[in-house]
Design a protein around this motif. Structure first.
Motif, short mmCIF file in Angstrom:
data_model
loop_
_atom_site.label_atom_id
_atom_site.label_comp_id
_atom_site.label_asym_id
_atom_site.label_seq_id
_atom_site.Cartn_x
_atom_site.Cartn_y
_atom_site.Cartn_z
N ASP A 35 11.68 -30.22 77.89
CA ASP A 35 10.51 -30.53 77.06
C ASP A 35 10.39 -29.66 75.82
O ASP A 35 9.47 -29.85 75.01
CB ASP A 35 9.20 -30.48 77.85
N ASP A 36 11.31 -28.68 75.63
CA ASP A 36 11.36 -27.99 74.35
C ASP A 36 11.79 -28.98 73.28
O ASP A 36 12.52 -29.94 73.56
CB ASP A 36 12.35 -26.82 74.39
N LEU A 37 11.37 -28.75 72.04
CA LEU A 37 11.66 -29.67 70.96
C LEU A 37 12.57 -29.02 69.92
O LEU A 37 12.32 -27.89 69.48
CB LEU A 37 10.37 -30.14 70.30
N ILE A 38 13.62 -29.72 69.55
CA ILE A 38 14.54 -29.29 68.49
C ILE A 38 14.48 -30.32 67.38
O ILE A 38 14.65 -31.52 67.61
CB ILE A 38 15.97 -29.13 69.03
N ALA A 39 14.21 -29.87 66.15
CA ALA A 39 14.04 -30.77 65.02
C ALA A 39 15.39 -31.09 64.38
O ALA A 39 16.32 -30.28 64.39
CB ALA A 39 13.10 -30.15 63.99
N LEU A 40 15.48 -32.29 63.81
CA LEU A 40 16.67 -32.72 63.07
C LEU A 40 16.25 -33.13 61.67
O LEU A 40 15.27 -33.85 61.49
CB LEU A 40 17.34 -33.91 63.76
N LEU A 41 16.99 -32.68 60.67
CA LEU A 41 16.77 -33.08 59.27
C LEU A 41 18.14 -33.49 58.73
O LEU A 41 18.85 -32.70 58.11
CB LEU A 41 16.17 -31.92 58.47
N LEU A 42 18.52 -34.74 58.99
CA LEU A 42 19.90 -35.15 58.81
C LEU A 42 20.03 -36.52 58.14
O LEU A 42 19.19 -37.40 58.32
CB LEU A 42 20.60 -35.23 60.17
N ASP A 43 21.13 -36.66 57.40
CA ASP A 43 21.53 -37.98 56.91
C ASP A 43 22.29 -38.70 58.02
O ASP A 43 22.84 -38.07 58.93
CB ASP A 43 22.43 -37.83 55.68
N LYS A 44 22.35 -40.02 57.90
CA LYS A 44 23.05 -40.81 58.91
C LYS A 44 24.56 -40.56 58.82
O LYS A 44 25.16 -40.80 57.77
CB LYS A 44 22.74 -42.30 58.73
N SER A 45 25.15 -40.09 59.90
CA SER A 45 26.59 -39.84 59.97
C SER A 45 26.94 -39.56 61.42
O SER A 45 26.07 -39.51 62.29
CB SER A 45 26.98 -38.64 59.10
N GLU A 46 28.24 -39.34 61.68
CA GLU A 46 28.65 -39.00 63.04
C GLU A 46 28.06 -37.66 63.47
O GLU A 46 27.84 -37.42 64.67
CB GLU A 46 30.18 -38.99 63.17
N LEU A 47 27.75 -36.77 62.51
CA LEU A 47 27.15 -35.47 62.85
C LEU A 47 25.73 -35.64 63.39
O LEU A 47 25.26 -34.84 64.20
CB LEU A 47 27.14 -34.54 61.64
N MET A 48 25.04 -36.68 62.94
CA MET A 48 23.72 -36.99 63.49
C MET A 48 23.84 -37.36 64.96
O MET A 48 23.04 -36.91 65.79
CB MET A 48 23.10 -38.15 62.70
N ILE A 49 24.86 -38.17 65.30
CA ILE A 49 25.08 -38.58 66.69
C ILE A 49 25.41 -37.35 67.55
O ILE A 49 24.86 -37.18 68.65
CB ILE A 49 26.21 -39.62 66.80
N VAL A 50 26.30 -36.51 67.05
CA VAL A 50 26.68 -35.28 67.77
C VAL A 50 25.44 -34.42 68.02
O VAL A 50 25.26 -33.85 69.10
CB VAL A 50 27.73 -34.48 66.97
N SER A 51 24.57 -34.33 67.02
CA SER A 51 23.37 -33.49 67.13
C SER A 51 22.43 -34.01 68.22
O SER A 51 21.93 -33.22 69.04
CB SER A 51 22.63 -33.45 65.79
N ILE A 52 22.19 -35.31 68.25
CA ILE A 52 21.29 -35.89 69.25
C ILE A 52 21.84 -35.66 70.65
O ILE A 52 21.13 -35.21 71.56
CB ILE A 52 21.09 -37.39 68.97
N LEU A 53 23.13 -35.96 70.85
CA LEU A 53 23.73 -35.80 72.18
C LEU A 53 23.77 -34.32 72.58
O LEU A 53 23.56 -33.99 73.75
CB LEU A 53 25.14 -36.40 72.19
N GLY A 54 24.02 -33.45 71.62
CA GLY A 54 24.04 -32.01 71.90
C GLY A 54 22.67 -31.48 72.31
O GLY A 54 22.56 -30.66 73.22
N VAL A 55 21.64 -31.95 71.63
CA VAL A 55 20.27 -31.55 71.98
C VAL A 55 19.95 -32.00 73.40
O VAL A 55 19.42 -31.23 74.22
CB VAL A 55 19.25 -32.12 70.97
#
Length: 445
Positions: free
Chosen positions: A15-35
Motif C-alpha cells: 500500500d506504499d505509493l510510488i509516483a511515475l512521471l513518464l512518457d509512453k515507452s517500454e521503460l514505463m512498462i518496466v517501471s509499473i511491473l517493477g513497482v
C-alpha cells in the motif's frame, strides 16, 4: 532488478505509493511491473499536467519515490523525495544480487495503483484500486473475448490509452498476462488517422480499445488484421455504430466502467449480424453486481429508470485521504446476502451517478447522468472543478460551465461536446489572462 533496487533504497510496504512521471515507452512498462514486484502501488502522473496539479498529487500521495524521465527531473527539484532517472537504470543496477527473483510481499487485497480524476471542489481525487479488482476483469474478459494464447492465436494489442486513464492498464495486462504482443505506438500517431492506420498495418494490430470520439475517425477498410474493436470511456451511439459498420465487419464490443470500479463493470459484444438499436451497456462481468435503485435505495423493476450502483469485487477501496467523500459515494450494501457476509464479499456499493434501466434480456441500458459530470472525447470531466478554478480568478464573482453539443453539417459523424464558461465580474477582464490562469490549474484536456 528494478524491484530489488527500489527495496534497497527505501523501506517498502504493501500500500506504499510510488509516483511515475513518464512518457509512453517500454521503460514505463518496466517501471509499473517493477513497482508491483517491489510490493508498492504506482501513481501515474501526466508530464503535461500543470505544476500545481503535480504538486497536489505528490503531496496527497506522500509518495516515497518517483520514477521519471531525465527531462522531467528538474521539474521535481522542489520536492523532497527519492528521484530515480529511469533512463539511467541500467547503469545503476549492476549488482548480480538484483537478478534473483523477489518473493511477493503483498496480497490481492493490497493496492495496485491510484489514478486521479476530476473533483467538484477544484482538486482532483485519487481513486484506490486493488489487485483483485484488476485481475478479476482480466480473467473474465480473457475468457469472453477468447484471448487465451495458442500458436494459432497470438494477438497484437495496441497500448492506445495514456497511462493516467483506466483503459491503459487493461490494454497492458490483457497482452502481458496472456502472452500476447503489446504494441506501443507514439501518442501523436493516435490523433492522426493516416499515421495510425499505417502503424496498425505494419504491426498487424488485432485488438484496438479506445473511445468512440477517436475510433470513429479511422477508416478500417484496409486494416485486415483487426479482429476486435472495443469501445470504452464514453457512449457508443447508434449513429457511431452504424458508421463503423460501413468499414469494419468484425467484432465490436461496448464496455462500461467508472474509474471507481476497476477497468470494466459491464460489456456487450456485437457480431456482424447484431444491430445496436438501444443504449445497452450489456451485462455485469463475473463477480460484479449491478443495482438500479431509486432515491430510497430500493431495487427497481425491469424498464424503470434509476441510478446505477455497482457492487462486487471491482469496487475501489475509496478516495485517497477523502473519508467524507468516500462515505458519500461508497455505501454499505443493503443487498449483501448472508453467504456474502460470511465470505466477506460484496460489502459495499458505489453510487455512480449514471441513470440506467434493466432491459428484459438482463442487460442494462444507459440513459445519462444525474449530476454535472460529463464525458468529452472519452475524458471524464467535472464541470464543478472548472467552475471552482474560474471563480478563484481575481475579479470573478460567479461562474458556470456547461457542455454544449456541436454537430458538423452534412456528415454522419456523432456530435462532439465542447465546454463553454460564463462568468460575472464587475471588471473588464482580458479573457486571454483567464485562459492562461486556467492552464496553470487544469490539465490540457
Amino acid at each position: 532488478q528494478l524491484a530489488h533496487y527500489l527495496r534497497s533504497i527505501c523501506d517498502i510496504h504493501p500500500d506504499d505509493l510510488i509516483a511515475l512521471l513518464l512518457d509512453k515507452s517500454e521503460l514505463m512498462i518496466v517501471s509499473i511491473l517493477g513497482v508491483w514486484k517491489s510490493g508498492a502501488a504506482y501513481v501515474p502522473i501526466d508530464p503535461s499536467y500543470p505544476d500545481e496539479r503535480i504538486q497536489f498529487i505528490l503531496e496527497d500521495t506522500k509518495a516515497k519515490v518517483i520514477l521519471a524521465n531525465k527531462k522531467y527531473i528538474t521539474k521535481l527539484s522542489p520536492y523532497e523525495l527519492i528521484k530515480i532517472e529511469i533512463e539511467s537504470l541500467s547503469t545503476i543496477i549492476i549488482d548480480n544480487e538484483y537478478s534473483k527473483n523477489l518473493g511477493p510481499v503483498c496480497s490481492s487485497n493490497n493496492l495496485a495503483y491510484v489514478t486521479y480524476t476530476s473533483g467538484t471542489t477544484g482538486k482532483p481525487k485519487g481513486v484506490m484500486k486493488e489487485h483483485k479488482s484488476v485481475i478479476n476483469v482480466v480473467i473474465d474478459l480473457t475468457d469472453k473475448y477468447n484471448l487465451s494464447v495458442s500458436e494459432q492465436n497470438v494477438e497484437r494489442i495496441v497500448l492506445f490509452s495514456q497511462y493516467v486513464f483506466e483503459p491503459f492498464i487493461r490494454q497492458l495486462l490483457m497482452a502481458l498476462l496472456n502472452l500476447h504482443v503489446l504494441v506501443i505506438i507514439k501518442q501523436d500517431y493516435i490523433h492522426h488517422a493516416n499515421r495510425f492506420n499505417l502503424s496498425a498495418n505494419e504491426y498487424r494490430i488485432s485488438y484496438l480499445n479506445g473511445t468512440a470520439s477517436l475510433l470513429q475517425g479511422y477508416d478500417y477498410t484496409n486494416l485486415k488484421s483487426l479482429k476486435r474493436l472495443i469501445f470504452a470511456g464514453e457512449e457508443l451511439t447508434e449513429n457511431c455504430f452504424t458508421k463503423l459498420r460501413k468499414t469494419f465487419q468484425e467484432i465490436i464490443i461496448n464496455e462500461y466502467g467508472p474509474t471507481e470500479s476497476a477497468l470494466v463493470s459491464t460489456m456487450k459484444m456485437y457480431r456482424l449480424c447484431d444491430k445496436r438499436n438501444n443504449r445497452s451497456i450489456g451485462k455485469p462481468l463475473i463477480n460484479v453486481k449491478c443495482y438500479a435503485l431509486n432515491k430510497s435505495l430500493k431495487q427497481l423493476p425491469i424498464g424503470a429508470t434509476g441510478e446505477l450502483y455497482i457492487g462486487g469485487i471491482g469496487v475501489a477501496r475509496g478516495y485517497l485521504n477523502r473519508p467524507e467523500l468516500t462515505a458519500e459515494r461508497f455505501l454499505p450494501n443493503p443487498f449483501q446476502t448472508d453467504e456474502e457476509k460470511k465470505d466477506g464479499k460484496n460489502a459495499r456499493i458505489y453510487k455512480t451517478g449514471d441513470l440506467v434501466r434493466w432491459l428484459p434480456n438482463g442487460e442494462l441500458e444507459y440513459l445519462g447522468r444525474n449530476d454535472s459530470q460529463v464525458k468529452i472525447r472519452g475524458l471524464r470531466i467535472e464541470l464543478g472543478e472548472i467552475e471552482a478554478v474560474l471563480s478563484s480568478y481575481q475579479g470573478i464573482n460567479r461562474s458556470v460551465v456547461q457542455a454544449k453539443d456541436h454537430k458538423k453539417k452534412n456528415t454522419d459523424t456523432s456530435s462532439t461536446k465542447y465546454l463553454v464558461g460564463y462568468y460575472v465580474s464587475d471588471d473588464d477582464i482580458d479573457e486571454s489572462h483567464i485562459k492562461q490562469y486556467k492552464q496553470t490549474k487544469l490539465p490540457d484536456y
